[in-house]
Design an enzyme around this catalytic site. Sequence first.
Site, mmCIF file in Angstrom:
data_model
loop_
_atom_site.group_PDB
_atom_site.id
_atom_site.type_symbol
_atom_site.label_atom_id
_atom_site.label_comp_id
_atom_site.label_asym_id
_atom_site.label_seq_id
_atom_site.Cartn_x
_atom_site.Cartn_y
_atom_site.Cartn_z
ATOM 1 N N TYR A 285 0.826 -1.205 0.000
ATOM 2 C CA TYR A 285 0.000 0.000 0.000
ATOM 3 C C TYR A 285 0.858 1.251 0.000
ATOM 4 O O TYR A 285 2.023 1.227 0.397
ATOM 5 C CB TYR A 285 -0.993 0.007 1.171
ATOM 6 C CG TYR A 285 -0.385 0.225 2.532
ATOM 7 C CD1 TYR A 285 -0.289 1.505 3.075
ATOM 8 C CD2 TYR A 285 0.080 -0.844 3.289
ATOM 9 C CE1 TYR A 285 0.257 1.718 4.327
ATOM 10 C CE2 TYR A 285 0.621 -0.650 4.544
ATOM 11 C CZ TYR A 285 0.712 0.632 5.061
ATOM 12 O OH TYR A 285 1.259 0.835 6.305
ATOM 13 N N CYS A 286 0.252 2.327 -0.486
ATOM 14 C CA CYS A 286 0.865 3.653 -0.479
ATOM 15 C C CYS A 286 -0.221 4.628 -0.023
ATOM 16 O O CYS A 286 -1.131 4.217 0.693
ATOM 17 C CB CYS A 286 1.419 3.999 -1.866
ATOM 18 S SG CYS A 286 0.169 4.059 -3.164
ATOM 19 N N ALA A 287 -0.158 5.858 -0.420
ATOM 20 C CA ALA A 287 -1.170 6.817 0.017
ATOM 21 C C ALA A 287 -2.496 6.631 -0.714
ATOM 22 O O ALA A 287 -3.556 6.661 -0.099
ATOM 23 C CB ALA A 287 -0.669 8.247 -0.165
ATOM 24 N N GLY B 192 -2.751 4.391 -3.902
ATOM 25 C CA GLY B 192 -2.840 3.172 -4.714
ATOM 26 C C GLY B 192 -2.042 3.149 -5.993
ATOM 27 O O GLY B 192 -1.966 2.113 -6.639
ATOM 28 N N PHE C 204 -3.626 4.012 1.820
ATOM 29 C CA PHE C 204 -3.767 4.317 3.242
ATOM 30 C C PHE C 204 -4.892 5.322 3.482
ATOM 31 O O PHE C 204 -5.563 5.271 4.513
ATOM 32 C CB PHE C 204 -2.439 4.855 3.786
ATOM 33 C CG PHE C 204 -2.388 5.037 5.266
ATOM 34 C CD1 PHE C 204 -2.332 3.934 6.108
ATOM 35 C CD2 PHE C 204 -2.383 6.294 5.829
ATOM 36 C CE1 PHE C 204 -2.283 4.096 7.485
ATOM 37 C CE2 PHE C 204 -2.315 6.470 7.197
ATOM 38 C CZ PHE C 204 -2.274 5.353 8.025
#
Length: 133
Positions: free
Chosen positions: A101-103, A105, A130
């Site tokens: 995951y990142c901020a 996607g 996230f």
Amino acid sequence: MNAIATPTGTNTASFASLPLPPATLENLQLVTTVKSEIDEISSPDLHDRIAAADRPLLLDVREQDEWDEGHLPGAIHVARGNLEARIEAVIRDKSREVVIYCAAGARSAFVAKSMLELGYTNVASMSGGFSEW
């Protein structure tokens, strides 16, 4: 007609109709292409998966300052910029289930594709990132 992947599904609006500069349009097309080549998991589905006995490994690929502001419980951190140099030392089992995951996607989708190219066989990107957790 090109489709835009969104956290709630696919918007079938044409990219050509979007009032975006060409570079942004190309980036959206690239993200859409990459997302079509990987597995994605929604935030609600990930909630269910991490409650299971065989929970996946969570990989946060955001920058250090983003990680410091908060991250998923039990996640490991390897910033996107360091991935190829560090991932094999951090995750040795290439068959282990990994959810990235990142901020929002996009970075996690690119990481999922990179990990597949490195021989990892059970990776998925969390759609929405996230911010949707």
